[in-house]
Write an enzyme that holds these catalytic residues in place. Structure first.
Site, PDB file in Angstrom:
ATOM      1  N   GLY A  44     -16.605  33.761  16.597  1.00 17.96           N
ATOM      2  CA  GLY A  44     -16.203  32.529  15.900  1.00 17.96           C
ATOM      3  C   GLY A  44     -15.705  31.490  16.894  1.00 17.96           C
ATOM      4  N   SER A  45     -14.649  30.796  16.504  1.00 18.72           N
ATOM      5  CA  SER A  45     -14.163  29.674  17.328  1.00 18.72           C
ATOM      6  C   SER A  45     -13.586  30.095  18.673  1.00 18.72           C
ATOM      7  CB  SER A  45     -13.103  28.894  16.546  1.00 18.72           C
ATOM      8  OG  SER A  45     -13.690  28.345  15.403  1.00 18.72           O
ATOM      9  N   LEU A  46     -13.342  31.397  18.871  1.00 19.75           N
ATOM     10  CA  LEU A  46     -12.848  31.843  20.180  1.00 19.75           C
ATOM     11  C   LEU A  46     -13.899  31.592  21.262  1.00 19.75           C
ATOM     12  CD1 LEU A  46     -11.047  35.273  19.550  1.00 19.75           C
ATOM     13  CD2 LEU A  46     -10.210  32.982  19.200  1.00 19.75           C
TER      14      LEU A  46
END
Lengths: 614, 85
Positions: free
Chosen positions: A343-345
């Site tokens: 995801g956004s990581l």
């Protein structure tokens, strides 16, 4: 005299000569016979000495010599401060030889006409059963069961050989059993693997089982985790001594033999794990998983400068001493063996590449209005007309990161991602570590490239994520994570991005935990914390679920000169939110704060008032 | 004749000495084995004590003991720093 004369007269000279010849012949015959006998004996001796020497030597040796195995002691597993995580406990096996059991009924029948002997046999029988009663109490077995086991008739017609009466009993109990001098009982020393901290290190240290080799010697072998991975190192090498045994079974002398081999005990394994940090991490993770009614949770704490794994926790956990009672799934080290979409990581990794190539600067403005790629709308949770590159990270903009990604060449991005370990095993030395999934750049369509920028279409383990973030904490150099304490050894590093880019990224990611960012709950009073929150929808049967999410937060602190990297992943939180910034960020903050405190890190900013996180 | 007698005496004496040395060696071997057994016992004791120590320092146990006397771990996220770097 007369008789003699007569005698002389009887034997003529010819007769005398004949007799002498006859006497000589007999003597010669006897001598020849003796000689022949001697030749036969000598030939037999020569035959034994030359032709069948090994056979007879072995036969002779088997009577007096015994090959005594010396079992190597399995090494201990220690944390970085020398705390014991796994060790052997000396125990005893009680072995029953059924062919040594007394046959009182037969003995009584044999001496039934001799009252004195009969009385003695009866007395022995009484003593025997009295001792068995004591044994039953000590071993926790019923008397009936034990009587049956000590009845020689129950073994008639069954194959010969020793049977275990009780395994791994306490040494003190075994000493008491030995003092009973029960016939047919043998006591053998064994070791049982013990984990003093129970489940705390279960998924890292792993489990062992007892294996019996061809010589009937028990040995402990690693089955999972680091016990398995470093089994050869821990196991050591059994030795052998050839010894002379007397008729009572005592060893009375050593024998110089080429079969003698020295025992090599297993070596101790010193891990990079810190028990205190591990314990603090477990407390926070357990609390978080329970509070959000999540399926599971994992957390990794990495030394930001060396790549040493200081803590790795998975919850739910299991008790390694009784591992067979637990589901196999629970025994997995999710943080290393399981994959999830980051995801956004993933966004900071993409932004770092664009900064490194000079495509953008931290203050470059990007249009972040929603747009359509291959009939798929790319949009953010909150709407922003435009954001700086720093703002893309602060606000976690999908649109912004996909637009920055579009500035980069697909092959360059692919090579860069591979160089930071995406789609490759992290080589931490943990068994069964996942390599992750990164499709070849040639297969990327515009939508794939766009969604990849915010962590979809790629799968990584938490350890891989923590490793990738080492490029920010270690001046652009990628570290290889390890479970072993490095000590004075320098960590292995691979330069990936420029030190300036790493510095920019540390500054950009600090904004995430500051007011206005998505991870404010990860902030720690007194420290600048850099991080990134992430929420990924779970891929279930090839479709993205709208109910199941993975809440994540990854970051490092102190941001100016990072000491630790912490990555937290909470699988399927059910209550009180599911966003990474809501579920995982507070856990991250608590873990980071505890770990920094344990390591004695002094806050870089004065704290005037205590801030209690909601 | 004298030489033969001497040789015989020497041979017998050597044989006796050999037997007595062998017996002495076995005696020493027995002693050594006893010492070895004693050492193993002490090693086992040491290992048991190490295990006991490890179990006594189990963090969960310490926390339980601490909480029973009203102590708890500090909240690291809400601490006050007296002095900054």
């Amino acid at each position: 005299m007369l008789v003699q004369e007569n005698y002389r007269k009887i034997r003529t000279n010819q007769e005398r000569k004949r007799r002498r010849i006859s006497e000589n012949t007999r003597i010669n015959l006897v001598l020849a016979g003796l000689f022949a006998l001697f030749v036969v004996v000598f030939a037999r001796v020569v035959y034994f000495q030359w032709s069948e020497v090994s056979k007879w030597e072995a036969h002779g040796n088997s009577i007096y010599y015994r090959k005594v195995p010396i079992i190597a002691e399995r090494g201990r597993i220690l944390d970085r401060n020398g705390v014991i995580l796994a060790m052997n406990e000396p125990r005893r096996n009680i072995i029953l030889d059924p062919y040594q059991l007394p046959k009182f009924d037969l003995e009584k029948r044999k001496v039934q006409n001799k009252p004195a002997l009969l009385a003695r046999v009866k007395q022995n029988e009484q003593d025997f059963y009295r001792h068995l009663d004591q044994l039953a109490d000590w071993l926790g077995e019923t008397r009936e069961e034990l009587y049956a086991q000590f009845n020689y008739r129950n073994y008639e017609g069954k194959p010969k050989g020793d049977r275990y009466l009780k395994r791994k009993i306490d040494k003190l109990v075994a000493d008491k059993v030995k003092a009973l001098h029960l016939p047919g009982i043998k006591i053998a020393p064994v070791a049982a693997r013990r984990y003093p901290d129970g489940s705390l290190f279960a998924q890292i240290v792993g489990v062992t089982k007892v294996d019996v080799d061809l010589q009937n010697n028990e040995r402990i072998i690693g089955l999972e985790g680091l016990e398995y991975q470093f089994d050869r190192y821990l196991r050591g090498k059994n030795g052998l001594r050839v010894m002379v045994q007397d008729n009572t079974g005592r060893y009375i002398d050593n024998v110089s033999s080429d079969k003698n081999t020295a025992v090599q005990d297993g070596r101790d394994l010193v891990l990079s794990i810190d028990k205190n940090i591990q314990s603090a991490t477990m407390d926070v993770l357990r609390e978080t998983v329970q509070a959000h009614q999540a399926t599971s949770g994992s957390a990794v704490v990495l030394d930001a400068k060396t790549g040493e794994v200081l803590a790795m926790v998975n919850y739910p956990d299991f008790n390694p001493s009784q591992f067979t009672k637990y589901d196999v799934k629970l025994r997995r080290n999710y943080a290393v063996n399981d994959l999830m979409e980051p995801g956004s990581l993933f966004k900071p990794l993409v932004i770092a590449k664009a900064l490194d190539e000079g495509k953008v600067k931290p203050d470059t403005w990007i249009n972040t209005n929603p747009y359509v790629v291959q009939n798929h709308r790319i949009e953010d949770v909150g709407s922003h007309a435009q954001l700086t590159v720093t703002g893309i990270i602060t606000k976690s903009s999908n649109v912004g990161s996909s637009k920055v990604m579009a500035l980069l060449d697909s092959k360059d991005v692919f090579d860069y991602l591979v160089s930071i370990g995406v789609g490759r095993k992290p080589n931490s030395g943990f068994p069964g570590e996942a390599a992750g999934i990164l499709h070849n750049w040639k297969q990327w369509k515009p939508l794939d490239k766009a969604t990849l920028s915010y962590g979809y279409g790629v799968q990584m383990s938490l350890l891989q994520l923590a490793r990738a973030y080492t490029i920010f904490t270690n001046n652009g150099q990628l570290l290889t994570p390890t479970f072993l304490k490095l000590g004075q050894n320098a960590p292995r590093t691979i330069p990936v991005i420029k030190p300036t880019t790493a510095k920019w990224m540390r500054s950009i990611m600090t904004t995430v935990t500051e007011p206005g960012g998505t991870g404010t709950r990860a902030a720690i009073p007194g420290f600048k914390v850099a991080g990134k929150s992430g929420t990924a929808r779970k891929l279930i049967h090839g479709r993205y679920s709208s109910n199941d999410h993975v809440a994540m937060f990854a970051g490092y602190a102190p941001a100016e000169n990072p000491r630790l990297i912490v990555v937290v992943g909470i699988d399927s939180p059910r209550v009180d939110g599911y966003y990474g910034g809501v579920v995982a960020a507070p856990a991250f903050g608590q873990i980071m704060a505890s770990a920094l405190s344990i390591l004695g890190e002094i806050p870089s900013e004065p704290v005037t008032a205590a801030k209690k996180q909601p | 004749m004298k030489l033969n007698a001497c040789l015989l005496i020497v041979t017998v004496a050597s044989a006796m000495l050999l037997i007595s040395m062998r017996s002495q060696t076995r005696g020493y071997f027995g002693l050594k084995e006893n010492q070895k057994r004693l050492m193993q016992n002490l090693e086992e004791e040491y290992r048991l004590m190490l295990l006991e120590k490890a179990q006594l320092t189990n963090i969960d146990r310490i926390k339980k003991k601490a909480s029973s006397v009203g102590m708890q771990l500090p909240d690291f996220t809400a601490r006050r720093a007296l002095k900054a770097k």
